[in-house]
Scaffold this motif. Sequence first.
Motif, PDB file in Angstrom:
ATOM      1  N   UNK A 197       0.808  -1.226   0.000  1.00  0.00           N
ATOM      2  CA  UNK A 197       0.000   0.000   0.000  1.00  0.00           C
ATOM      3  C   UNK A 197       0.839   1.273   0.000  1.00  0.00           C
ATOM      4  N   UNK A 198       2.124   1.166  -0.232  1.00  0.00           N
ATOM      5  CA  UNK A 198       2.987   2.351  -0.194  1.00  0.00           C
ATOM      6  C   UNK A 198       2.531   3.401  -1.205  1.00  0.00           C
ATOM      7  N   UNK A 199       2.119   2.956  -2.386  1.00  0.00           N
ATOM      8  CA  UNK A 199       1.652   3.894  -3.391  1.00  0.00           C
ATOM      9  C   UNK A 199       0.398   4.627  -2.972  1.00  0.00           C
ATOM     10  N   UNK A 200      -0.505   3.931  -2.280  1.00  0.00           N
ATOM     11  CA  UNK A 200      -1.720   4.561  -1.769  1.00  0.00           C
ATOM     12  C   UNK A 200      -1.382   5.680  -0.789  1.00  0.00           C
ATOM     13  N   UNK A 201      -0.411   5.436   0.081  1.00  0.00           N
ATOM     14  CA  UNK A 201      -0.103   6.389   1.145  1.00  0.00           C
ATOM     15  C   UNK A 201       0.429   7.708   0.609  1.00  0.00           C
ATOM     16  N   UNK A 202       1.021   7.697  -0.582  1.00  0.00           N
ATOM     17  CA  UNK A 202       1.578   8.923  -1.156  1.00  0.00           C
ATOM     18  C   UNK A 202       0.480   9.840  -1.702  1.00  0.00           C
ATOM     19  N   UNK A 203      -0.624   9.274  -2.141  1.00  0.00           N
ATOM     20  CA  UNK A 203      -1.615  10.055  -2.889  1.00  0.00           C
ATOM     21  C   UNK A 203      -2.184  11.252  -2.124  1.00  0.00           C
ATOM     22  N   UNK A 204      -2.529  11.137  -0.840  1.00  0.00           N
ATOM     23  CA  UNK A 204      -3.056  12.340  -0.164  1.00  0.00           C
ATOM     24  C   UNK A 204      -2.063  13.493  -0.135  1.00  0.00           C
ATOM     25  N   UNK A 205      -0.783  13.200   0.023  1.00  0.00           N
ATOM     26  CA  UNK A 205       0.227  14.266   0.033  1.00  0.00           C
ATOM     27  C   UNK A 205       0.289  14.986  -1.307  1.00  0.00           C
ATOM     28  N   UNK A 206      -0.007  14.277  -2.380  1.00  0.00           N
ATOM     29  CA  UNK A 206       0.111  14.850  -3.709  1.00  0.00           C
ATOM     30  C   UNK A 206      -0.922  15.950  -3.972  1.00  0.00           C
ATOM     31  N   UNK A 207      -2.000  16.001  -3.193  1.00  0.00           N
ATOM     32  CA  UNK A 207      -2.970  17.084  -3.343  1.00  0.00           C
ATOM     33  C   UNK A 207      -2.262  18.425  -3.231  1.00  0.00           C
ATOM     34  N   UNK A 208      -1.265  18.507  -2.339  1.00  0.00           N
ATOM     35  CA  UNK A 208      -0.463  19.725  -2.201  1.00  0.00           C
ATOM     36  C   UNK A 208       0.872  19.615  -2.935  1.00  0.00           C
ATOM     37  N   UNK A 209       1.511  18.458  -2.861  1.00  0.00           N
ATOM     38  CA  UNK A 209       2.872  18.333  -3.380  1.00  0.00           C
ATOM     39  C   UNK A 209       2.943  18.346  -4.903  1.00  0.00           C
ATOM     40  N   UNK A 210       1.850  17.961  -5.568  1.00  0.00           N
ATOM     41  CA  UNK A 210       1.858  17.913  -7.036  1.00  0.00           C
ATOM     42  C   UNK A 210       1.555  19.266  -7.657  1.00  0.00           C
TER      43      UNK A 210
END
Length: 286
Positions: A197-210
């Motif tokens: 699930x490592x890929x899942x955990x990154x997605x919320x951060x990407x709302x700001x980081x992307x």
Amino acid sequence: MMIDFVPDETLYPFESRWFDSSAGRVHYVDEGFGPPILFCHGSPTWSFLYRHIVAGLRDRYRCIAVDNLGFGLSERPESFDYRIAEHSTVLGELIDHLQLDGFVVMGHDWGGPIGLSAATERAGRVRGIVLGNTVFWPIEPLANRAFSAIMSSGPMQRRILGQNLLVERFLLGELGGTLTEAEADHYRQVQPTERSRRGLAVMPREIRAARPLLDRLARDVPALLGHKPALAVWGMRDIVFRPGTCIPRIRAAFADLDVVELPRAGHFVQEYAPDEIVSAIARRFP
């Protein structure tokens, strides 16, 4: 790391195909013959989300649905960082590997930025765009940014990894009785362990980081793709990407846009209204 899960062929009646990208082994399906359509999923889904649409269109289109690294049946490379920009790079490699030309790209959720980023870099080969409950501009609403901050905190990251929170609460919690138990298990069982699930955990951060990528897309999509035929299929009950805000922004970006409102659909439009989406795509791109 690869996933051992084997989909039920009665629910996912497609041949699995594989592409060795520069970052890891990517799973995808490539069904039917005719004009190509590339289907891009977001979080926390995989190509299973598009199963009804692929089945409904493969008699007249070549339907390609990909699993992003870290999702579905694709590899979970230890060295991959699972950011949206990196997913788009891998998708671009697959597009080039398959030598797609004159293709339509459909994006949902994070699949919108992933697909559009690859498409803007290959704009001369793109026939058209389909967008379903997604964005291609920086995500500014306070509620979305607060969600990002909360889900990126240590306690919530542990729940995403340890309890499969994004699948159990946000996907299956929304869809409720829309799915059978077997269908729900196809979302659960491709994310079976914390490591997977490592890929899942990154997605919320990407709302700001992307934001840098989304800033670029806000400029490049209208400039490079804005003249292409476009279709928006929108779940009008989506509280993530609200139609009143998103649809006008999409109208402003595309000169030749059709909008199909799906009044009973929430965020995961492919589960709520697959037949309507199949019909809309067939009408828009005959």
